[in-house]
Design a protein around this motif. Sequence first.
Motif, PDB file in Angstrom:
ATOM      1  N   GLN A   1       4.399  21.477  -0.595  1.00  0.00           N
ATOM      2  CA  GLN A   1       4.559  21.439  -2.056  1.00  0.00           C
ATOM      3  C   GLN A   1       3.319  22.028  -2.723  1.00  0.00           C
ATOM      4  OE1 GLN A   1       7.101  17.293  -2.223  1.00  0.00           O
ATOM      5  NE2 GLN A   1       5.632  17.654  -3.847  1.00  0.00           N
TER       6      GLN A   1
ATOM      7  N   GLU B   1      11.463   3.336 -11.556  1.00  0.00           N
ATOM      8  CA  GLU B   1      10.597   3.111 -10.400  1.00  0.00           C
ATOM      9  C   GLU B   1      10.682   1.657  -9.908  1.00  0.00           C
ATOM     10  OE1 GLU B   1       6.651   4.557 -11.333  1.00  0.00           O
ATOM     11  OE2 GLU B   1       7.175   6.616 -10.843  1.00  0.00           O
TER      12      GLU B   1
ATOM     13  N   LEU C   1       0.805  -1.223   0.000  1.00  0.00           N
ATOM     14  CA  LEU C   1       0.000   0.000   0.000  1.00  0.00           C
ATOM     15  C   LEU C   1       0.836   1.271   0.000  1.00  0.00           C
ATOM     16  CD1 LEU C   1      -2.652  -1.218   2.576  1.00  0.00           C
ATOM     17  CD2 LEU C   1      -3.027  -0.858   0.138  1.00  0.00           C
ATOM     18  N   TYR C   2       2.029   1.205   0.604  1.00  0.00           N
ATOM     19  CA  TYR C   2       2.819   2.423   0.690  1.00  0.00           C
ATOM     20  C   TYR C   2       3.701   2.632  -0.541  1.00  0.00           C
ATOM     21  CZ  TYR C   2       1.345   2.502   5.607  1.00  0.00           C
ATOM     22  OH  TYR C   2       0.619   2.528   6.761  1.00  0.00           O
ATOM     23  N   GLU C   3       4.035   1.565  -1.223  1.00  0.00           N
ATOM     24  CA  GLU C   3       4.851   1.746  -2.433  1.00  0.00           C
ATOM     25  C   GLU C   3       4.179   2.675  -3.435  1.00  0.00           C
ATOM     26  OE1 GLU C   3       6.033  -2.114  -3.903  1.00  0.00           O
ATOM     27  OE2 GLU C   3       7.706  -2.272  -2.482  1.00  0.00           O
ATOM     28  N   PRO C   4       2.892   2.479  -3.731  1.00  0.00           N
ATOM     29  CA  PRO C   4       2.243   3.422  -4.654  1.00  0.00           C
ATOM     30  C   PRO C   4       2.277   4.860  -4.151  1.00  0.00           C
ATOM     31  CG  PRO C   4       0.860   1.485  -4.311  1.00  0.00           C
ATOM     32  CD  PRO C   4       2.008   1.370  -3.357  1.00  0.00           C
ATOM     33  N   VAL C   5       2.188   5.028  -2.840  1.00  0.00           N
ATOM     34  CA  VAL C   5       2.265   6.375  -2.283  1.00  0.00           C
ATOM     35  C   VAL C   5       3.635   6.972  -2.580  1.00  0.00           C
ATOM     36  CG1 VAL C   5       2.287   7.731  -0.158  1.00  0.00           C
ATOM     37  CG2 VAL C   5       0.591   5.914  -0.459  1.00  0.00           C
ATOM     38  N   MET C   6       4.665   6.171  -2.386  1.00  0.00           N
ATOM     39  CA  MET C   6       6.014   6.667  -2.648  1.00  0.00           C
ATOM     40  C   MET C   6       6.179   7.063  -4.105  1.00  0.00           C
ATOM     41  SD  MET C   6       8.455   4.143  -0.428  1.00  0.00           S
ATOM     42  CE  MET C   6       9.775   4.856  -1.365  1.00  0.00           C
ATOM     43  N   LEU C   7       5.644   6.245  -4.988  1.00  0.00           N
ATOM     44  CA  LEU C   7       5.796   6.550  -6.406  1.00  0.00           C
ATOM     45  C   LEU C   7       5.065   7.844  -6.768  1.00  0.00           C
ATOM     46  CD1 LEU C   7       5.512   3.029  -8.041  1.00  0.00           C
ATOM     47  CD2 LEU C   7       7.527   4.273  -7.263  1.00  0.00           C
ATOM     48  N   ALA C   8       3.863   7.990  -6.219  1.00  0.00           N
ATOM     49  CA  ALA C   8       3.121   9.224  -6.498  1.00  0.00           C
ATOM     50  C   ALA C   8       3.883  10.425  -5.953  1.00  0.00           C
ATOM     51  CB  ALA C   8       1.725   9.141  -5.874  1.00  0.00           C
ATOM     52  N   LEU C   9       4.462  10.268  -4.771  1.00  0.00           N
ATOM     53  CA  LEU C   9       5.220  11.382  -4.184  1.00  0.00           C
ATOM     54  C   LEU C   9       6.447  11.713  -5.027  1.00  0.00           C
ATOM     55  CD1 LEU C   9       5.076  10.601  -0.352  1.00  0.00           C
ATOM     56  CD2 LEU C   9       3.986  12.502  -1.560  1.00  0.00           C
ATOM     57  N   ARG C  10       7.062  10.696  -5.581  1.00  0.00           N
ATOM     58  CA  ARG C  10       8.222  10.953  -6.427  1.00  0.00           C
ATOM     59  C   ARG C  10       7.812  11.770  -7.646  1.00  0.00           C
ATOM     60  NH1 ARG C  10      12.544   8.695 -10.492  1.00  0.00           N
ATOM     61  NH2 ARG C  10      10.795   8.420 -11.904  1.00  0.00           N
ATOM     62  N   ARG C  11       6.714  11.360  -8.250  1.00  0.00           N
ATOM     63  CA  ARG C  11       6.270  12.091  -9.446  1.00  0.00           C
ATOM     64  C   ARG C  11       5.903  13.529  -9.106  1.00  0.00           C
ATOM     65  NH1 ARG C  11       2.700   7.585 -12.858  1.00  0.00           N
ATOM     66  NH2 ARG C  11       4.236   5.907 -12.668  1.00  0.00           N
ATOM     67  N   LEU C  12       5.263  13.696  -7.952  1.00  0.00           N
ATOM     68  CA  LEU C  12       4.883  15.052  -7.562  1.00  0.00           C
ATOM     69  C   LEU C  12       6.108  15.880  -7.215  1.00  0.00           C
ATOM     70  CD1 LEU C  12       1.689  14.206  -5.575  1.00  0.00           C
ATOM     71  CD2 LEU C  12       1.850  15.695  -7.574  1.00  0.00           C
ATOM     72  N   ALA C  13       7.082  15.250  -6.603  1.00  0.00           N
ATOM     73  CA  ALA C  13       8.309  15.983  -6.275  1.00  0.00           C
ATOM     74  C   ALA C  13       8.998  16.439  -7.555  1.00  0.00           C
ATOM     75  CB  ALA C  13       9.231  15.102  -5.439  1.00  0.00           C
ATOM     76  N   HIS C  14       8.924  15.608  -8.586  1.00  0.00           N
ATOM     77  CA  HIS C  14       9.473  16.005  -9.891  1.00  0.00           C
ATOM     78  C   HIS C  14       8.754  17.242 -10.414  1.00  0.00           C
ATOM     79  CE1 HIS C  14      11.699  12.210 -11.480  1.00  0.00           C
ATOM     80  NE2 HIS C  14      12.038  12.498 -10.247  1.00  0.00           N
TER      81      HIS C  14
ATOM     82  N   LEU D   1      11.898  11.642  -1.104  1.00  0.00           N
ATOM     83  CA  LEU D   1      11.624  11.579  -2.537  1.00  0.00           C
ATOM     84  C   LEU D   1      11.888  12.916  -3.223  1.00  0.00           C
ATOM     85  CD1 LEU D   1       8.749   9.116  -2.131  1.00  0.00           C
ATOM     86  CD2 LEU D   1      10.840   8.720  -3.428  1.00  0.00           C
TER      87      LEU D   1
ATOM     88  N   LEU E   1      11.791   0.344  -6.136  1.00  0.00           N
ATOM     89  CA  LEU E   1      10.995  -0.534  -5.274  1.00  0.00           C
ATOM     90  C   LEU E   1      11.796  -1.762  -4.864  1.00  0.00           C
ATOM     91  CD1 LEU E   1       7.469  -0.332  -6.912  1.00  0.00           C
ATOM     92  CD2 LEU E   1       8.469   1.042  -5.088  1.00  0.00           C
TER      93      LEU E   1
ATOM     94  N   ALA F   1      14.033  13.411  -6.563  1.00  0.00           N
ATOM     95  CA  ALA F   1      13.577  14.236  -7.679  1.00  0.00           C
ATOM     96  C   ALA F   1      14.645  15.245  -8.077  1.00  0.00           C
ATOM     97  CB  ALA F   1      12.285  14.955  -7.298  1.00  0.00           C
TER      98      ALA F   1
ATOM     99  N   ALA G   1      -3.808   6.283  -3.881  1.00  0.00           N
ATOM    100  CA  ALA G   1      -2.934   5.470  -3.041  1.00  0.00           C
ATOM    101  C   ALA G   1      -3.229   5.698  -1.565  1.00  0.00           C
ATOM    102  CB  ALA G   1      -1.472   5.791  -3.351  1.00  0.00           C
TER     103      ALA G   1
ATOM    104  N   GLN H   1      -3.327  10.256  -8.520  1.00  0.00           N
ATOM    105  CA  GLN H   1      -2.664   8.998  -8.186  1.00  0.00           C
ATOM    106  C   GLN H   1      -2.361   8.927  -6.689  1.00  0.00           C
ATOM    107  OE1 GLN H   1       0.926   8.569 -10.467  1.00  0.00           O
ATOM    108  NE2 GLN H   1       1.614   6.874  -9.162  1.00  0.00           N
ATOM    109  N   LEU H   2      -1.878  10.029  -6.141  1.00  0.00           N
ATOM    110  CA  LEU H   2      -1.589  10.080  -4.707  1.00  0.00           C
ATOM    111  C   LEU H   2      -2.873   9.895  -3.907  1.00  0.00           C
ATOM    112  CD1 LEU H   2       0.324  10.580  -2.334  1.00  0.00           C
ATOM    113  CD2 LEU H   2      -0.037  13.030  -2.633  1.00  0.00           C
TER     114      LEU H   2
END
Lengths: 210, 210
Positions: free
Chosen positions: B115, B183, A181-194, B153, B187, B157, B130, B126-127
Amino acid sequence: MRISALAAEAGLPVATVKFYLRERLLHAGTATSATQAAYDESHVRRLRLVRALLGPVGLTVQQARTVLALVDEPGDDLYATLGRAVSALPPAAAPPGDASDPFPRARAALDTLGQVYDPDFPAVAQLEGALAAAESAGMPISAERLAHYGRVLSDVAEFDLARMPGEPHAAVEYTVLGTALYEPVMLALRRLAHQDAAVRRLRGDPPPVE
Amino acid sequence: MRISALAAEAGLPVATVKFYLRERLLHAGTATSATQAAYDESHVRRLRLVRALLGPVGLTVQQARTVLALVDEPGDDLYATLGRAVSALPPAAAPPGDASDPFPRARAALDTLGQVYDPDFPAVAQLEGALAAAESAGMPISAERLAHYGRVLSDVAEFDLARMPGEPHAAVEYTVLGTALYEPVMLALRRLAHQDAAVRRLRGDPPPVE
DNA sequence: ATGATTGGATAGTGCTACTCTCCAATATTA
DNA sequence: TAATATTGGAGAGTAGCACTATCCAATCAT
């Protein structure tokens, strides 16, 4: 609570609940007669969990069954159970190659990071597959990038591990669900940080100092 | 190079190559007659890329077509193209809810992190999805954890963005493929870092100081 | 007592990523 | 040159998956 009430509570068609019962994703209710069974709050919670695993997390029914079985019955060896449970989660791992050195890219990477290399860790195969995919698509990962990611994710791992419950049952649930459940959160956060970093740069903010 | 040589080179059945041609994942060869076309090295590379996207990355044919089209033709507005391309990647985003505040969890999270919150960023949905999944499965994410992940993250970024090529074509390819291909590496590294930390603890190594 | 609901089983659906079959036109080989 | 193989292209078929619909006899609810 009868099956139709349970289905309504979970917002699912009765046929779907029956399907989950058949697939052993949901434990049977207590039979009150030949054609009736009673369901309770535990079934509602379980349905929510099943929906989360099959939907957002994206497990197949087969994978979800494996994961849930391990959460329900962690064995004696906690770390083996954790490993088995996490390895049931996607993405699929790479099949081992040459017997003498089945995961060369992963081995080299872990050497660089100074981490234990044990080909029996399922995540090693997963790393090999991910590195091989990046390479075959023409974007191999540089040692510098690997080192950076590795440092950052060790940080995350320490954070997570420090919060793992001591009781085995809870530990398996925490680890499996935390991963799923938290991996998707991390990925979304990475994209948002970008995005955030890109927007700041467009606005002319200076990049942060190292 | 004819189609059978191309297929052999890529290790795929001819029928599959034809299928990719039909689905516009692979550009046509240059026709040399009514029933013959010549393929070159660019087709081999593209096939490798397509396999990586459909296999390890796990895109559908539809998603891969979208991503590849954007890589092939980045528009004038680089950041819009980047956003569109990345949002074609899985996981699926949450559908917006109430119109006045479509993504409450994501908004709160980004406020916490300091942010930019822009509901038009696809990664916001997406966030939200999640976070909602974690919550509905009974494992909501604490503010502390969110803050920690967010910090870590942002670090990733900044690293990635600093290495983005300046030329638009290359920038889209770097961003899309970097997201899709790196990604999974992240993981896998997280899972391995967990294992590594757990093993060290089993051996009695003291946990690192903060 | 009569219509609705239940658990259980079997079959069907819709979707996706291929895979197979055919075809006439063209290459290759004997 | 004649026999054989291969090609691009299109349509239909397949396998796997997550449901979903239909039936059924037994049992509830009214």
